[in-house]
Scaffold this motif. Structure first.
Motif, PDB file in Angstrom:
ATOM      1  N   LYS A 163       0.833  -1.198   0.000  1.00  0.00           N
ATOM      2  CA  LYS A 163       0.000   0.000   0.000  1.00  0.00           C
ATOM      3  C   LYS A 163       0.867   1.248   0.000  1.00  0.00           C
ATOM      4  CE  LYS A 163      -4.024  -1.982   2.340  1.00  0.00           C
ATOM      5  NZ  LYS A 163      -5.008  -1.785   3.446  1.00  0.00           N
ATOM      6  N   GLU A 164       0.268   2.358  -0.382  1.00  0.00           N
ATOM      7  CA  GLU A 164       0.991   3.610  -0.363  1.00  0.00           C
ATOM      8  C   GLU A 164       1.089   4.141   1.065  1.00  0.00           C
ATOM      9  OE1 GLU A 164      -0.096   5.283  -4.840  1.00  0.00           O
ATOM     10  OE2 GLU A 164      -0.709   6.397  -3.058  1.00  0.00           O
ATOM     11  N   ARG A 165       2.077   4.973   1.263  1.00  0.00           N
ATOM     12  CA  ARG A 165       2.221   5.624   2.550  1.00  0.00           C
ATOM     13  C   ARG A 165       1.019   6.518   2.817  1.00  0.00           C
ATOM     14  NH1 ARG A 165       7.162   9.184   2.362  1.00  0.00           N
ATOM     15  NH2 ARG A 165       5.718  10.681   1.437  1.00  0.00           N
ATOM     16  N   GLU A 166       0.555   6.525   4.055  1.00  0.00           N
ATOM     17  CA  GLU A 166      -0.591   7.364   4.380  1.00  0.00           C
ATOM     18  C   GLU A 166      -0.325   8.182   5.635  1.00  0.00           C
ATOM     19  OE1 GLU A 166      -4.233   5.424   5.431  1.00  0.00           O
ATOM     20  OE2 GLU A 166      -3.253   3.912   6.686  1.00  0.00           O
ATOM     21  N   PHE A 167      -0.935   9.333   5.664  1.00  0.00           N
ATOM     22  CA  PHE A 167      -0.843  10.229   6.803  1.00  0.00           C
ATOM     23  C   PHE A 167      -1.620   9.657   7.981  1.00  0.00           C
ATOM     24  CE2 PHE A 167      -0.867  13.971   9.288  1.00  0.00           C
ATOM     25  CZ  PHE A 167      -2.171  14.200   9.708  1.00  0.00           C
ATOM     26  N   VAL A 168      -1.061   9.819   9.186  1.00  0.00           N
ATOM     27  CA  VAL A 168      -1.729   9.352  10.390  1.00  0.00           C
ATOM     28  C   VAL A 168      -2.101  10.529  11.292  1.00  0.00           C
ATOM     29  CG1 VAL A 168      -1.521   7.956  12.478  1.00  0.00           C
ATOM     30  CG2 VAL A 168      -0.536   7.130  10.326  1.00  0.00           C
ATOM     31  N   ALA A 169      -1.105  11.332  11.661  1.00  0.00           N
ATOM     32  CA  ALA A 169      -1.365  12.441  12.577  1.00  0.00           C
ATOM     33  C   ALA A 169      -0.235  13.454  12.464  1.00  0.00           C
ATOM     34  CB  ALA A 169      -1.487  11.950  14.017  1.00  0.00           C
ATOM     35  N   ALA A 170      -0.530  14.697  12.851  1.00  0.00           N
ATOM     36  CA  ALA A 170       0.484  15.747  12.841  1.00  0.00           C
ATOM     37  C   ALA A 170       0.261  16.676  14.021  1.00  0.00           C
ATOM     38  CB  ALA A 170       0.437  16.532  11.530  1.00  0.00           C
ATOM     39  N   ILE A 171       1.341  17.322  14.428  1.00  0.00           N
ATOM     40  CA  ILE A 171       1.276  18.262  15.541  1.00  0.00           C
ATOM     41  C   ILE A 171       2.289  19.372  15.297  1.00  0.00           C
ATOM     42  CG2 ILE A 171       2.958  16.957  16.926  1.00  0.00           C
ATOM     43  CD1 ILE A 171       1.297  17.743  19.416  1.00  0.00           C
ATOM     44  N   ASN A 172       1.916  20.593  15.625  1.00  0.00           N
ATOM     45  CA  ASN A 172       2.921  21.648  15.506  1.00  0.00           C
ATOM     46  C   ASN A 172       3.828  21.585  16.732  1.00  0.00           C
ATOM     47  OD1 ASN A 172       0.952  22.703  17.293  1.00  0.00           O
ATOM     48  ND2 ASN A 172       1.623  24.787  16.862  1.00  0.00           N
ATOM     49  N   TRP A 173       5.017  22.116  16.618  1.00  0.00           N
ATOM     50  CA  TRP A 173       6.041  21.901  17.637  1.00  0.00           C
ATOM     51  C   TRP A 173       5.651  22.483  18.991  1.00  0.00           C
ATOM     52  CZ3 TRP A 173       9.074  18.126  17.753  1.00  0.00           C
ATOM     53  CH2 TRP A 173      10.237  18.100  18.522  1.00  0.00           C
ATOM     54  N   SER A 174       4.829  23.512  18.987  1.00  0.00           N
ATOM     55  CA  SER A 174       4.378  24.071  20.267  1.00  0.00           C
ATOM     56  C   SER A 174       3.198  23.300  20.829  1.00  0.00           C
ATOM     57  CB  SER A 174       4.015  25.553  20.103  1.00  0.00           C
ATOM     58  OG  SER A 174       2.989  25.697  19.139  1.00  0.00           O
ATOM     59  N   GLY A 175       2.640  22.384  20.066  1.00  0.00           N
ATOM     60  CA  GLY A 175       1.596  21.506  20.562  1.00  0.00           C
ATOM     61  C   GLY A 175       0.195  22.070  20.547  1.00  0.00           C
ATOM     62  N   GLU A 176       0.006  23.236  19.939  1.00  0.00           N
ATOM     63  CA  GLU A 176      -1.323  23.862  19.971  1.00  0.00           C
ATOM     64  C   GLU A 176      -2.287  23.220  18.992  1.00  0.00           C
ATOM     65  OE1 GLU A 176       0.292  28.419  20.570  1.00  0.00           O
ATOM     66  OE2 GLU A 176       0.675  27.278  18.737  1.00  0.00           O
ATOM     67  N   TYR A 177      -1.755  22.689  17.918  1.00  0.00           N
ATOM     68  CA  TYR A 177      -2.617  22.188  16.859  1.00  0.00           C
ATOM     69  C   TYR A 177      -2.287  20.740  16.545  1.00  0.00           C
ATOM     70  CZ  TYR A 177      -3.217  27.186  16.267  1.00  0.00           C
ATOM     71  OH  TYR A 177      -3.476  28.515  16.490  1.00  0.00           O
ATOM     72  N   THR A 178      -3.315  19.943  16.356  1.00  0.00           N
ATOM     73  CA  THR A 178      -3.153  18.555  15.948  1.00  0.00           C
ATOM     74  C   THR A 178      -4.115  18.257  14.814  1.00  0.00           C
ATOM     75  OG1 THR A 178      -4.764  17.803  17.596  1.00  0.00           O
ATOM     76  CG2 THR A 178      -2.430  17.776  18.248  1.00  0.00           C
ATOM     77  N   LEU A 179      -3.746  17.244  14.059  1.00  0.00           N
ATOM     78  CA  LEU A 179      -4.560  16.831  12.917  1.00  0.00           C
ATOM     79  C   LEU A 179      -4.477  15.319  12.816  1.00  0.00           C
ATOM     80  CD1 LEU A 179      -6.207  17.902  10.450  1.00  0.00           C
ATOM     81  CD2 LEU A 179      -4.070  17.784   9.145  1.00  0.00           C
TER      82      LEU A 179
END
Length: 119
Positions: free
Chosen positions: A43-59
């Motif tokens: 399968k292709e690589r897929e996005f799981v989660a992300a966070i900005n370095w200060s931790g304010e935003y997650t996806l």
């Protein structure tokens, strides 16, 4: 340049939790956004989660929303992925990556850690 090393993968049964860690070293002061990605065999690589370095935003990807939690510890230069309610379809090699610009301008990648979920 930033170096990334993942750890924490393993073999678990469906429903069990697992926590992945990503240790960053080198020019960590340049990091703005970190992400977890995964790739299953064939399968292709897929996005799981992300966070900005200060931790304010997650996806999160819809497939993991409500089950996985991404967090960071700036003092330790580390990013974590707490995975609860694991399913066999979560089986993959998980990589952490520095994201220079969302969504696909990447910096460094880790070597990956295998997560296998048995049914």
């Amino acid at each position: 340049q930033v170096q990334l090393v993942e750890s924490g993968g393993g073999l678990v049964q469906a429903g069990e939790p697992l926590r992945l860690s990503c240790a960053a070293s080198g020019r960590t002061g340049s990091i703005r956004l970190m992400g977890w990605f995964r790739q299953a065999p064939g399968k292709e690589r897929e996005f799981v989660a992300a966070i900005n370095w200060s931790g304010e935003y997650t996806l999160y990807a819809d497939s993991v929303k409500g089950r996985f939690t991404i967090s960071r510890d700036n003092a330790k230069n580390a990013v974590y992925l707490q995975m609860n309610g694991l399913k066999p379809e979560d089986t993959a090699v998980y990589h952490c990556a520095e994201i220079k610009r969302w969504p696909d301008d990447f910096g460094s990648w880790g070597q990956g850690t295998q997560v296998t979920v048995s049914s």
